[in-house]
Design an enzyme around this catalytic site. Structure first.
Site, PDB file in Angstrom:
ATOM      1  N   TRP A   1       0.816  -1.062  -0.294  1.00 58.40           N
ATOM      2  CA  TRP A   1       0.423   0.065  -0.184  1.00 58.40           C
ATOM      3  C   TRP A   1       0.613   1.149  -0.282  1.00 58.40           C
ATOM      4  O   TRP A   1       0.490   2.050  -0.843  1.00 58.40           O
ATOM      5  CB  TRP A   1      -0.853  -0.004   1.317  1.00 58.40           C
ATOM      6  CG  TRP A   1      -1.806  -0.992   1.057  1.00 58.40           C
ATOM      7  CD1 TRP A   1      -2.096  -2.257   1.492  1.00 58.40           C
ATOM      8  CD2 TRP A   1      -3.005  -1.129   0.008  1.00 58.40           C
ATOM      9  NE1 TRP A   1      -2.921  -2.856   1.398  1.00 58.40           N
ATOM     10  CE2 TRP A   1      -4.100  -2.568   0.085  1.00 58.40           C
ATOM     11  CE3 TRP A   1      -3.142  -0.180  -1.160  1.00 58.40           C
ATOM     12  CZ2 TRP A   1      -5.085  -2.673  -0.676  1.00 58.40           C
ATOM     13  CZ3 TRP A   1      -4.272  -1.035  -2.009  1.00 58.40           C
ATOM     14  CH2 TRP A   1      -4.715  -2.038  -1.733  1.00 58.40           C
TER      15      TRP A   1
ATOM     16  N   ASP B   1      -2.032   6.362   6.278  1.00 54.10           N
ATOM     17  CA  ASP B   1      -2.856   6.018   6.055  1.00 54.10           C
ATOM     18  C   ASP B   1      -2.766   4.640   7.742  1.00 54.10           C
ATOM     19  O   ASP B   1      -2.120   3.846   7.156  1.00 54.10           O
ATOM     20  CB  ASP B   1      -2.519   4.848   5.049  1.00 54.10           C
ATOM     21  CG  ASP B   1      -3.549   3.330   5.001  1.00 54.10           C
ATOM     22  OD1 ASP B   1      -4.065   3.133   5.474  1.00 54.10           O
ATOM     23  OD2 ASP B   1      -3.526   3.122   3.922  1.00 54.10           O
TER      24      ASP B   1
ATOM     25  N   LYS C   1     -12.495  -2.186   7.571  1.00 55.61           N
ATOM     26  CA  LYS C   1     -11.518  -2.877   8.864  1.00 55.61           C
ATOM     27  C   LYS C   1     -12.391  -2.954  10.352  1.00 55.61           C
ATOM     28  O   LYS C   1     -12.693  -4.567  10.175  1.00 55.61           O
ATOM     29  CB  LYS C   1     -10.341  -2.858   8.095  1.00 55.61           C
ATOM     30  CG  LYS C   1      -9.512  -2.655   7.441  1.00 55.61           C
ATOM     31  CD  LYS C   1      -9.128  -3.825   6.282  1.00 55.61           C
ATOM     32  CE  LYS C   1      -8.710  -2.992   5.197  1.00 55.61           C
ATOM     33  NZ  LYS C   1      -8.564  -4.209   4.318  1.00 55.61           N
TER      34      LYS C   1
END
Length: 427
Positions: A138, A221, A245
């Protein structure tokens, strides 16, 4: 046909949601607060919608102890959208600071002074940098997006974990090796890499603010570990995370941003100035100042998704009087159970990341039983699914096994997986 109670879903996302939250949300979809309309049918401009947003913001601020000089935004586009949004907005903030330093208090019609404009362009060409700490897939994608938008000459890779791990992710380079820019528009890192199972154990020391409050513009993030532990919010200029999540359902993205980066403290440069400087102009829906000014309601926000997130936050606040610290203790215990079972059988399981940076959320490992990795992993997945332990297949880019132990995974679910790990190793 298994019922909801028969399985524990360890998928990496969208993740399991608490059953009682889903039941409440399902009823609200049909008739919200006896209005005769479901929550997804009410106008996002209604008082009802505003109240849902404000309650969710207040509960998030309470749970994470977000200081008053930070704003909470509900946006769309997911973490991937924020790769672009953070670059756009924080480059704009950097340009605005440089413009003020060069132009001073000149009036709008004097900003076209060719000598000063050339000085600003030269400053941008020589000094504009966005710093990225690459520790997994990511963060790698975030850096690539910045390079696509601004050009690779403006992206500085502070550290790349693959350089110390035979070309693979699984470690975090020592901070002493990081090559930070002197005045970066932002320093980005991904707090938890879901694909590679790597999590920063704590906030990086070299990025901590100084005693006078100065320091780098740090952006994180936290899509896959938000709400699972305490966060030193004041160390960050911005934190972003998708809801799917630990917070709620797919469809809403949250940004926690320091108000110093928003009007009236700081205005973004005009579109005409950015064009003259050959810098990209963000879509209006990705401009933080626009979203903040409209209380996240510049366009049609999914109020239902905000409502689900709000219900998850209320459940967390009711469950843990000590808020994020309470969930942190539970998350650590679940991870210890699963890692402990894996470590007990080193001839059968190989944990992917280095022990110092193992994720509590995404436990990545390979099954090496009998030397036949592919066959052993197929058997592991088949037998675990038969026992109601689902969603354990690793990311398609790396394979293996991945157990995502998000907040909604109960302790008994972690215990069941640890027991299965033991039983499979001994079979």
């Amino acid at each position: 046909m298994p019922s909801r109670e028969d399985i524990t879903y360890f998928g990496a996302g969208p993740a399991l949601l608490p059953t009682d939250v889903l039941e409440t949300a399902a009823a609200s979809l049909l008739n919200y607060k006896d209005t005769g309309l479901g929550i997804a049918e009410h106008s996002h401009r209604s008082e009802l919608a505003t109240n849902i947003i404000n309650e969710a913001k207040a509960d998030l601020a309470s749970y994470l102890d977000i200081p008053e000089d930070y704003e909470v935004l509900f946006m769309q586009g997911g973490g991937t959208g924020e790769f672009s949004a953070t670059a756009y907005n924080l480059v704009g903030a950097w340009v605005e600071r440089k413009k003020k330093a060069i132009f001073g208090d000149l009036k709008a019609d004097e900003v076209n002074d060719p000598t000063l404009m050339q000085q600003l362009k030269t400053t941008i060409d020589k000094e504009l940098k966005l710093d990225y700490i690459i520790t997994g897939g990511w963060s790698q994608k975030a850096a690539a997006e910045a390079a696509r938008l601004l050009g690779p000459e403006h992206v500085n890779v502070v550290a790349d974990a693959r350089q110390i791990n035979d070309g693979k992710f699984g470690k975090i380079p020592d901070e002493s090796t990081w090559k930070l820019s002197e005045d970066a528009a932002m320093v980005y890192y991904c707090d938890n890499e879901t694909v590679d199972g790597v999590e920063f154990p704590a906030f990086p020391k070299c990025l901590e603010p100084k005693a006078d409050g100065s320091g780098p513009i740090v952006v994180a993030d936290m899509s896959s570990n938000i709400l699972s532990r305490r966060v030193p919010v004041r160390n960050f200029s911005a934190i972003f995370f998708g809801a799917q999540k630990n917070l709620g359902s797919t469809g809403v993205t949250v940004v926690i941003i320091k108000k110093d980066l928003l009007p009236p403290k700081l205005q973004q440069p005009s579109a005409s100035l950015m064009r003259k400087l050959a810098l990209p102009i963000p879509p209006i829906i990705l401009q933080y100042e626009i979203i903040a000014k409209n209380n996240s309601l510049y366009n049609t926000l999914s109020i239902f998704d905000v409502y689900v997130a709000g219900q998850v936050l209320k459940k967390l606040l009711n469950t843990y009087p000590d808020k994020a610290a309470g969930q942190e203790a539970v998350s650590a215990k679940k991870a210890q159970l699963i890692y402990g079972a894996l470590e007990a059988h080193p001839d059968v399981y190989k944990i992917v990341p280095d022990k110092a940076v193992r994720s509590r959320m995404n436990i990545c490992f390979r099954v090496t039983k009998g030397g036949d990795v592919d066959g052993s992993e197929r058997a592991f997945l088949k037998e675990s699914t038969a026992q109601g332990l689902t969603g354990l297949k690793g990311h398609r880019s790396v394979g293996g096994i991945r157990a995502s132990s998000y907040n909604s995974i109960p302790m008994k679910g972690a215990e069941a997986l640890a027991q299965f790990v033991e039983e499979f190793a001994k079979a």
